[in-house]
Design an enzyme around this catalytic site. Structure first.
Site, PDB file in Angstrom:
ATOM      1  CE  LYS A 141     -29.846  20.073-121.893  1.00 36.22           C
ATOM      2  NZ  LYS A 141     -29.135  20.945-122.294  1.00 36.22           N
ATOM      3  CG  ASP A 162     -32.884  24.359-124.723  1.00 39.06           C
ATOM      4  OD1 ASP A 162     -33.487  25.123-124.207  1.00 39.06           O
ATOM      5  OD2 ASP A 162     -32.521  24.209-125.737  1.00 39.06           O
TER       6      ASP A 162
END
Length: 211
Positions: A120, A138
């Site tokens: 991420k 997210d």
């Protein structure tokens, strides 16, 4: 959801916010990398409060490395998991100095090899700093993608791959920012603000709210 609906959704998100960007404050790719590492399980607001004074005194790999773990902790102690993050940031700064000539790499493999940098974080840096079509999923983006029907999936990676495949190409570079902001302020977790949503009529969510 069909391609025409997705096209309309991103046209509207773009019209409402033509130049979206991260809410993390930074003035270099290195500052962005550090801010994103610190932002795990923390708010952008909280990270910005910590990095403003930090970056004034140390905003290069060598400068933060010189602070040491304890010196860095003094600046980031208000951020969750600051002990682990301080150690990872120092290790990352050392790796940047020793292996990358103090330059943040622009490829996923090298980024993910840095301590504290997962998929991420790498995606945020690749997309925001290097303008590559990467999608950092997210909790907000995962929720919006599933709730709206734009890119439903059971795992973060599944949603990421579907977004990369289904988001119309003209919107791909900025889609990450539009979706995270939409999830943060409109399509919120407990009770989405469907009444204030610009894409509610295109959304697949069945339990729409009036607010």
């Amino acid at each position: 959801m069909n391609a025409e609906k997705r096209q309309q959704i991103f046209e509207r998100l773009q019209a409402a916010n033509p130049s979206p960007t991260t809410e993390l404050e930074y003035s270099s790719t290195f500052e962005l990398l550090i801010a994103v590492i610190l932002s795990a399980q923390a708010t952008d607001v909280g990270v910005n409060k910590a990095t403003r004074p930090l970056f004034k005194v140390a905003n290069t790999p060598a400068a933060i490395l010189a602070l040491g773990v304890d010196g860095l902790k003094a600046y980031i102690k208000t951020i969750g998991l600051f002990n682990t993050k301080a150690e990872n940031v120092i290790k990352t700064c050392r790796a940047l100095v020793e292996e990358h000539n103090s330059v943040v790499p622009d490829n996923r493999k090298a980024l993910e090899a840095l301590p504290g940098v997962g998929r991420k974080t790498a995606n945020v840096v690749l997309n925001t700093a290097f303008r590559q079509p990467a999608m950092a999923v997210d909790t907000h983006i995962f929720r919006v993608s599933n709730r709206t029907g734009i890119a439903p999936g059971k795992t973060v990676l599944e949603v990421e791959k579907k977004l990369l495949r289904h988001v119309p190409k003209p919107f791909l570079l900025d889609a990450h920012h539009w979706l995270i902001l939409h999830g943060r302020y409109v399509c919120v977790a407990r009770k989405p603000r469907c009444g204030a949503c610009t894409i509610s009529d295109l959304c697949d969510y069945k339990e729409k709210t009036e607010y």
